[in-house]
Design an enzyme around this catalytic site. Structure first.
Site, mmCIF file in Angstrom:
data_model
loop_
_atom_site.group_PDB
_atom_site.id
_atom_site.type_symbol
_atom_site.label_atom_id
_atom_site.label_comp_id
_atom_site.label_asym_id
_atom_site.label_seq_id
_atom_site.Cartn_x
_atom_site.Cartn_y
_atom_site.Cartn_z
ATOM 1 N N ARG A 276 0.860 -1.186 0.000
ATOM 2 C CA ARG A 276 0.000 0.000 0.000
ATOM 3 C C ARG A 276 0.891 1.230 0.000
ATOM 4 O O ARG A 276 1.462 1.584 1.018
ATOM 5 C CB ARG A 276 -0.865 -0.041 1.268
ATOM 6 C CG ARG A 276 -2.002 0.960 1.328
ATOM 7 C CD ARG A 276 -2.572 1.044 2.737
ATOM 8 N NE ARG A 276 -1.730 1.867 3.574
ATOM 9 C CZ ARG A 276 -1.722 1.840 4.915
ATOM 10 N NH1 ARG A 276 -2.509 1.014 5.562
ATOM 11 N NH2 ARG A 276 -0.918 2.639 5.595
ATOM 12 N N HIS B 39 -3.591 4.561 4.692
ATOM 13 C CA HIS B 39 -4.747 3.667 4.631
ATOM 14 C C HIS B 39 -5.896 4.319 3.855
ATOM 15 O O HIS B 39 -6.519 3.708 3.015
ATOM 16 C CB HIS B 39 -5.213 3.315 6.045
ATOM 17 C CG HIS B 39 -6.535 2.630 6.068
ATOM 18 N ND1 HIS B 39 -6.696 1.334 5.622
ATOM 19 C CD2 HIS B 39 -7.770 3.066 6.415
ATOM 20 C CE1 HIS B 39 -7.983 1.008 5.724
ATOM 21 N NE2 HIS B 39 -8.644 2.035 6.195
ATOM 22 N N TYR C 254 3.661 5.631 11.694
ATOM 23 C CA TYR C 254 4.006 4.239 12.009
ATOM 24 C C TYR C 254 4.857 3.554 10.933
ATOM 25 O O TYR C 254 5.298 2.435 11.101
ATOM 26 C CB TYR C 254 2.728 3.417 12.236
ATOM 27 C CG TYR C 254 1.708 3.539 11.114
ATOM 28 C CD1 TYR C 254 1.844 2.811 9.938
ATOM 29 C CD2 TYR C 254 0.615 4.392 11.227
ATOM 30 C CE1 TYR C 254 0.928 2.924 8.905
ATOM 31 C CE2 TYR C 254 -0.315 4.519 10.200
ATOM 32 C CZ TYR C 254 -0.157 3.781 9.050
ATOM 33 O OH TYR C 254 -1.056 3.898 8.037
HETATM 34 C C1 LIG Z 1 -15.072 -5.310 11.239
HETATM 35 C C2 LIG Z 1 -14.274 -4.062 11.061
HETATM 36 N N1 LIG Z 1 -13.379 -3.725 12.009
HETATM 37 C C3 LIG Z 1 -12.644 -2.598 11.881
HETATM 38 C C4 LIG Z 1 -12.793 -1.786 10.803
HETATM 39 C C5 LIG Z 1 -11.968 -0.497 10.668
HETATM 40 N N2 LIG Z 1 -11.003 -0.706 9.589
HETATM 41 C C6 LIG Z 1 -11.264 -0.292 8.323
HETATM 42 S S1 LIG Z 1 -10.112 -0.793 7.251
HETATM 43 C C7 LIG Z 1 -9.220 -1.559 8.459
HETATM 44 C C8 LIG Z 1 -7.965 -2.285 8.101
HETATM 45 C C9 LIG Z 1 -8.176 -3.223 6.975
HETATM 46 O O1 LIG Z 1 -6.977 -3.831 6.625
HETATM 47 P P1 LIG Z 1 -6.893 -4.874 5.445
HETATM 48 O O2 LIG Z 1 -7.947 -5.921 5.599
HETATM 49 O O3 LIG Z 1 -5.497 -5.352 5.366
HETATM 50 O O4 LIG Z 1 -7.279 -4.045 4.142
HETATM 51 P P2 LIG Z 1 -6.489 -2.818 3.481
HETATM 52 O O5 LIG Z 1 -7.096 -1.575 4.023
HETATM 53 O O6 LIG Z 1 -5.056 -2.933 3.829
HETATM 54 O O7 LIG Z 1 -6.733 -2.938 2.029
HETATM 55 C C10 LIG Z 1 -9.823 -1.400 9.702
HETATM 56 C C11 LIG Z 1 -9.282 -1.887 10.981
HETATM 57 C C12 LIG Z 1 -13.758 -2.162 9.837
HETATM 58 N N3 LIG Z 1 -13.986 -1.404 8.751
HETATM 59 N N4 LIG Z 1 -14.468 -3.303 9.989
#
Ligand SMILES: Cc1ncc(C[n+]2csc(CCOP(=O)(O)OP(=O)(O)O)c2C)c(N)n1
Ligand SMILES: [Mg+2]
Lengths: 368, 325
Positions: free
Chosen positions: A259, A263, A272
């Site tokens: 990425r 985020h 971080y």
């Molecule tokens: C069930 C849930 N918990 C927490 C969140 C908050 N949140 C949004 S994205 C994220 C991280 C997602 O990481 P990943 O699955 O690796 O996807 P990426 O964003 O890296 O594509 C979090 C903790 C959420 N949207 N849904």
């Protein structure tokens, strides 16, 4: 990371493993490039718009264009796709109009989902692309279910379910892969391991040696692929989809990628992120790598690059202007689609709002 | 005293309680080096280390399930669910396990812990970053449900919650996380008692019950009502379960009229319970039917959020309703 065993067709320096080249016409190869370039151009533009306050939120695909386009392009139009946050480009790849796409990002009347969700939460039944939920992981179980239905109905179709590395810790991941393997459903579970779940690094997400390794315990093939190599991703996804289509059951693919941005527009990654490791990954950019290959093959040139970029910019800009010129969704859409027919209690509430607006008290009255 | 935001108040409460009790641990997604996506746990990791400020994998049922186990063993976990909209994978752990542990073990096992989670709209968060889930939890015996409406209470109530012997759902109204600021005591021992409402404005003609970010909306509506000569009283509930019924009955007995205010959807909302309690216990003092002002019975919208959210003019209309009945 199990990089030693990950599938790679193009090395970061652009060397080709010719025996692994997927069957793709020159035209399609160039189209993959065009799609990747468009994805990046949209990201750049949208991040800028977000910073100007013209859209409320944005999560980019930047750095993951090869993983996204390579996998999306390996599916057939009749196949279904369950996206996560960063796969909007797959909907465009499936022919969705750029105007409606921008309409969703802006949240205006051009959006067939009436601006009901935050930006980046696209969906279109005509494109077999299921509307995204913000809730991480939920789509993995649903993708399993859709694939199961395809099997029950004896349709020779496949469901592609995307997820991030963080999503593999969710309860849904475990349930979905358990059931999918037992029932040999035609699903491809595609994990974009971009090394981060917001600020949580992959090493704190799991102690597993990669995500692909988890497939063993569920009883399905697990494939690690260089996610910054569009040809390798295409190849791995096509193989998995073919296997599923022919009754061979599900596959878990882990695309090892990165990425490149924060985020989302609400995140500050410098808090971080290690600058040196970040720089290393930036050197492995998926677009650069593919461009180098196409140049060597004589399929793209600097002029062509500029041409595609200009074309993409023009169409994106036109779509943005159209979306911004479009009015807000009608207030009525606040109440429609809750049920097939509007129940009494909602009819009343709608009446109250319409009256309130006629009196001129409510329009924008809650300060956002 | 320092003038601080609600985010800082939460951070201070956590820091003070962690200093005072080595058993207090914080866990959740992004709470460590990132300090939480809203910064409520900022810098705690520097002072208390990774053992007590734990970045977990993305697994809400795992976070709460782990915290229940920690609490049973004697730690004081304060798990954070990043947005209350994502609490549902943990709903089973909260309602079947955490809430019932004391009861089902005949008092042998307890799990005092505090589930902190930001909730509510007004931040352009769409379906999944805006909802108000309080009624799902107030329907569960065994839970304590607390919602502060300003930095002073956020700190005092959170400290009290961490010292509470029962499991607490601590809902933080994220709309007012960063403003306004307010003077809050630095004193380690200051707490705000759980189970007590607060009268935020005294009045004689009508009562508004509210909590969280809606308290400010209630106060604004009272200002507007005052222009028409109507004097409103605002009762900030602060703790929804167990509810301070006396405070509500007392106020309604004085004013004779009640408007309830919440941003959650209307049907079976927490305000419906207030309305029922007043009907049961004080119907004879009412001079007009109770009016509920709330969100609509639709999923929380993105673009039309400003229409969905209850605002002062909508509350004023309900006030007119009870005043001119
Ligand atoms: C069930 C849930 N918990 C927490 C969140 C908050 N949140 C949004 S994205 C994220 C991280 C997602 O990481 P990943 O699955 O690796 O996807 P990426 O964003 O890296 O594509 C979090 C903790 C959420 N949207 N849904
Ligand atoms: Mg990730």
């Amino acid at each position: 990371m199990a990089e030693a065993t990950m599938l790679q067709v193009l090395s970061p320096s652009g060397d080709v493993q010719s025996d692994l080249l997927p069957e793709l016409s020159e035209e399609r190869m160039v189209d993959l490039y065009r799609q990747m370039l468009r994805t990046r151009a949209i990201d750049t533009r949208m991040l800028a718009l977000q910073r100007q306050g013209r859209i409320g939120f944005y999560g980019t695909c930047r750095g993951q264009e090869a993983a996204t386009i390579g996998s999306g392009a390996a599916m057939l139009p009749e196949d279904w796709v369950y996206p996560a946050l960063r796969e909007g480009a797959v909907l465009l790849l499936r022919g969705y109009s750029l105007e409606q796409y921008m309409g969703q990002l802006v949240g205006c009347a051009l959006d067939p989902t009436h601006g009901r969700q935050m930006p980046c939460h696209f969906g279109s039944d005509a494109h077999n692309y299921v509307t995204l939920s913000s809730v991480i992981g939920t789509q993995i179980n649903q993708a399993m279910g859709t694939a199961w239905a395809m099997k029950i109905k004896k349709h020779k179709k496949v469901t592609l379910g995307y997820m991030g590395d963080g999503a593999t810790s969710s309860t849904d991941f475990h349930c979905a892969l358990t059931i999918a393997a037992v029932h040999k459903v035609p699903a491809v579970f595609f994990c974009q391991n971009n090394q981060w779940a917001i600020s949580v690094p992959f090493s704190k997400q799991t102690a597993s040696k990669g995500i692909a390794a988890k497939a063993v315990a569920y009883g399905m093939p697990g494939v690690a692929v260089d996610g910054n190599d569009v040809l390798a991703v295409y190849r791995a996804t096509k193989e998995a989809a073919d296997r599923a289509r022919n009754g061979g059951g599900p596959t878990l693919i882990e695309a090892i990628t990165y990425r490149q941005e924060g985020h989302s527009s609400s995140d500050d990654p410098t808090r971080y992120r290690d600058a040196k490791i970040h720089e290393e990954w930036m050197q492995r950019d998926p677009l650069d790598r593919y461009r180098r290959f196409l140049e060597l093959e004589g399929l793209v040139s600097a002029e062509m690059d500029a041409e595609i970029e200009a074309e993409v910019k023009a169409s994106v800009n036109a779509a943005i202007l159209a979306a911004e010129a479009s009015p807000m969704p009608d207030v009525n859409t606040l109440f429609t689609d809750v049920y097939a027919e509007m129940p009494e209690q909602l009819l009343e509430q709608r009446e109250d709002v319409l009256q309130e607006r006629n009196e001129g008290t409510a329009d924008g009255a809650f300060p956002l | 005293m320092s003038s601080i935001t609600m985010v800082q108040a939460v951070n201070d409460a956590l820091r003070e309680e962690m200093r005072g009790d080595d058993d207090v641990v914080v866990l959740g997604e992004d709470v460590g080096i990132n300090g939480g996506v809203f910064r409520c746990t900022a810098d705690l990791i520097d002072e208390f280390g990774e053992e007590r400020v734990i970045d977990t994998p993305l697994s809400e049922s795992g976070i709460i399930g782990a915290a229940v186990g920690m609490a049973l063993y004697g730690l004081k976990p304060v798990p954070e669910i990043q947005f209350s909209d994502f609490i549902w994978p943990a709903f089973d752990q909260i309602t079947s396990e955490m809430a019932k542990m004391r009861y089902r073990s005949g008092g042998q096992f307890t799990c005092p812990m505090v589930v902190r989670t930001p909730y509510g709209g007004g931040i352009r968060g769409g379906h999944y970053h805006s909802q108000s889930p309080e009624a799902y939890f107030t329907h569960t015996p065994g839970l304590v449900v607390v919602i502060p409406s300003d930095p002073y209470d956020a700190k005092g109530l959170l400290k009290a919650a961490i010292r509470c012997e029962d499991p607490v759902i601590f809902l933080e109204p994220k709309r007012i996380y960063r403003a306004p600021k307010m003077d809050v005591p630095d004193d380690d021992d200051y707490v705000v008692e759980i189970g007590k409402a607060a009268v935020r404005r005294e009045g004689t003609d009508f009562t508004i019950t509210a909590y969280g970010a809606m308290v400010a909306v209630a106060l604004e509506a009272c200002e507007k009502a005052a222009e028409q000569g109507w004097s409103g009283e605002v009762v900030d509930l602060r703790t929804l379960l167990p509810l301070d019924e006396d405070a509500i009955i007392q106020s309604v007995t004085k004013t004779g009229r009640l408007v309830t205010l919440q941003e959650a959807t209307k049907f079976c909302g927490f305000s419906s319970e207030i309305s029922a309690i007043v009907a049961e216990k004080a119907i004879d003092v009412l001079e007009a039917p109770v009016k509920r002002v709330s969100g609509f019975d639709v999923p929380f919208p993105y673009t039309l959020e400003h229409v969905y959210m209850p605002h002062a003019d909508r509350v004023l209309k309900a006030i007119e309703g009870v005043m001119t009945y």
